[in-house]
Design an enzyme around this catalytic site. Sequence first.
Site, PDB file in Angstrom:
ATOM      1  N   TYR A 133       0.967  -1.024   0.664  1.00 57.83           N
ATOM      2  CA  TYR A 133      -0.020  -0.139   0.041  1.00 57.83           C
ATOM      3  C   TYR A 133       0.951   0.949  -0.167  1.00 57.83           C
ATOM      4  O   TYR A 133       0.850   2.042  -0.045  1.00 57.83           O
ATOM      5  CB  TYR A 133      -0.679  -0.096   1.099  1.00 57.83           C
ATOM      6  CG  TYR A 133      -1.877  -0.932   1.073  1.00 57.83           C
ATOM      7  CD1 TYR A 133      -2.658  -1.809  -0.039  1.00 57.83           C
ATOM      8  CD2 TYR A 133      -3.331  -1.359   2.646  1.00 57.83           C
ATOM      9  CE1 TYR A 133      -2.807  -3.051  -0.176  1.00 57.83           C
ATOM     10  CE2 TYR A 133      -3.903  -2.038   2.246  1.00 57.83           C
ATOM     11  CZ  TYR A 133      -4.435  -2.780   0.939  1.00 57.83           C
ATOM     12  OH  TYR A 133      -4.614  -3.851   0.638  1.00 57.83           O
ATOM     13  N   LYS A 187       5.094 -14.044   3.537  1.00 53.13           N
ATOM     14  CA  LYS A 187       5.315 -15.129   1.938  1.00 53.13           C
ATOM     15  C   LYS A 187       6.398 -15.365   1.422  1.00 53.13           C
ATOM     16  O   LYS A 187       7.238 -14.696   0.922  1.00 53.13           O
ATOM     17  CB  LYS A 187       3.782 -14.226   0.644  1.00 53.13           C
ATOM     18  CG  LYS A 187       3.893 -15.540  -0.312  1.00 53.13           C
ATOM     19  CD  LYS A 187       3.015 -16.309   0.335  1.00 53.13           C
ATOM     20  CE  LYS A 187       2.397 -18.166  -0.430  1.00 53.13           C
ATOM     21  NZ  LYS A 187       2.727 -19.039  -0.793  1.00 53.13           N
ATOM     22  N   ASP A 219      -1.557 -18.205   3.316  1.00 52.29           N
ATOM     23  CA  ASP A 219      -2.546 -18.541   2.271  1.00 52.29           C
ATOM     24  C   ASP A 219      -2.779 -19.602   3.909  1.00 52.29           C
ATOM     25  O   ASP A 219      -3.650 -20.307   4.257  1.00 52.29           O
ATOM     26  CB  ASP A 219      -1.674 -19.220   1.054  1.00 52.29           C
ATOM     27  CG  ASP A 219      -0.190 -19.787   1.145  1.00 52.29           C
ATOM     28  OD1 ASP A 219       0.184 -19.240   2.145  1.00 52.29           O
ATOM     29  OD2 ASP A 219      -0.365 -20.438  -0.293  1.00 52.29           O
ATOM     30  N   ASP A 243      -5.062  -6.257   6.075  1.00 52.53           N
ATOM     31  CA  ASP A 243      -6.228  -6.034   5.122  1.00 52.53           C
ATOM     32  C   ASP A 243      -6.864  -6.862   5.382  1.00 52.53           C
ATOM     33  O   ASP A 243      -8.149  -6.857   5.841  1.00 52.53           O
ATOM     34  CB  ASP A 243      -5.272  -5.157   4.254  1.00 52.53           C
ATOM     35  CG  ASP A 243      -6.517  -4.202   4.230  1.00 52.53           C
ATOM     36  OD1 ASP A 243      -8.086  -4.054   4.615  1.00 52.53           O
ATOM     37  OD2 ASP A 243      -6.956  -3.389   2.282  1.00 52.53           O
ATOM     38  N   ASP A 247     -10.485  -9.037   7.848  1.00 58.05           N
ATOM     39  CA  ASP A 247     -11.889  -9.438   6.779  1.00 58.05           C
ATOM     40  C   ASP A 247     -12.308 -10.456   7.487  1.00 58.05           C
ATOM     41  O   ASP A 247     -13.361 -11.182   7.757  1.00 58.05           O
ATOM     42  CB  ASP A 247     -12.117  -8.506   5.748  1.00 58.05           C
ATOM     43  CG  ASP A 247     -12.243  -7.535   5.488  1.00 58.05           C
ATOM     44  OD1 ASP A 247     -12.936  -6.634   4.767  1.00 58.05           O
ATOM     45  OD2 ASP A 247     -11.812  -6.573   6.051  1.00 58.05           O
TER      46      ASP A 247
END
Length: 369
Positions: A133, A187, A219, A243, A247
């Site tokens: 971001y 990752k 993941d 982010d 959620d």
Amino acid sequence: MSYRVAFIRGDGIGPELVESALAVLDAAVDFPVELIEVQGGAGAYLEQGTAMSAAGLEVIRQADATLKGPVGLPDVRLPDGTEAGLLGGVLRNGLDLYANVRPITLLPGVRSALRVEGGIDYVIVRENTEGLYASRGKGVGNSQAMADTLLVTRAGCERIVRYAFELAAKRQGAPEDGVRRVTCVDKANVLRSMYFFRSVFLEVAAEYPDIEAECIYVDAAAQALVMSPLHFDVIVTESMFGDILSDLGGGTVGGVALCPGGNIGTSQAYFEPIHGSAPSIAGAGQGEPTQSDPRDRDDGRLSRRTADRRPYPRRGTAGASQRVSAVEFGWDSNFRYQVGDHSGDRSVGVIIEEGKQFPWDRPRKHRAC
């Protein structure tokens, strides 16, 4: 002494959520508060050509704390196609609020989508100023290709990882086993930037031998947060990963409407819901105000700046901690509604009425900026 609290009503359901949060704040605090309204979001962009003016940002910079409603509207966009009303880059980078703290907690009386009877209680600590971001508004390309850059620095990694470990030191450990644990989500098997993030994480972890450190790929983390949520205590990760995972976590505790977020720096902070402005239900009274908590649930602060000069004790005693207790009591006593069924103001009013057993003189001033 009066405390200056800035607030941004935002867009969509933002104004009604903020109004409910201010009502609870007024009922909960036992010290004078001066409220200062700052214009920000898509509405501000349409009116003044910018999501927040320089003057508005300066008011927030000088405030003791800031409460922000969700901002942005899907049809208000910049020429590059991104939303024009968002304030993340303006506030987080502009004020260097490097830690995005997102508690994921299953409140009493809320039914999880998972087969758990309670106990989900972890915090996602998301690096706020770097990661993918950091390319916000800086992508390069043409009609055939487009590229964004993922930025990770040693200084940025060190301070966010230390924040995560310091937070874990103040918590009670993971619900599963009581172990104070910080989990690095990355990752590292694919991206050099993420391997670097993990390497710095492990260096800093060595400074906290009493706190367990572990690493997991993003993941695999997505699966583990569904299958083994009680294992987690504090998660630290890059901005986009945090982010997305917050959620996912919200979906396991009744929805993101129940999840607050704090954006915290060295001397300033602002607090907000972690979801969007939901313009399709604006004005319908279906917004859930629980997440509009202008306070870090883990240490009771209204902001970094007020931490050492607040006139009331921290979590677990009097003051703003009773507001969280009142919200939890409301859920546990079935005063709260099923999400999306009825007006949020109605349940907030019930909680405030129940909270009148804590009568304080609460002078408050309110002016607009």
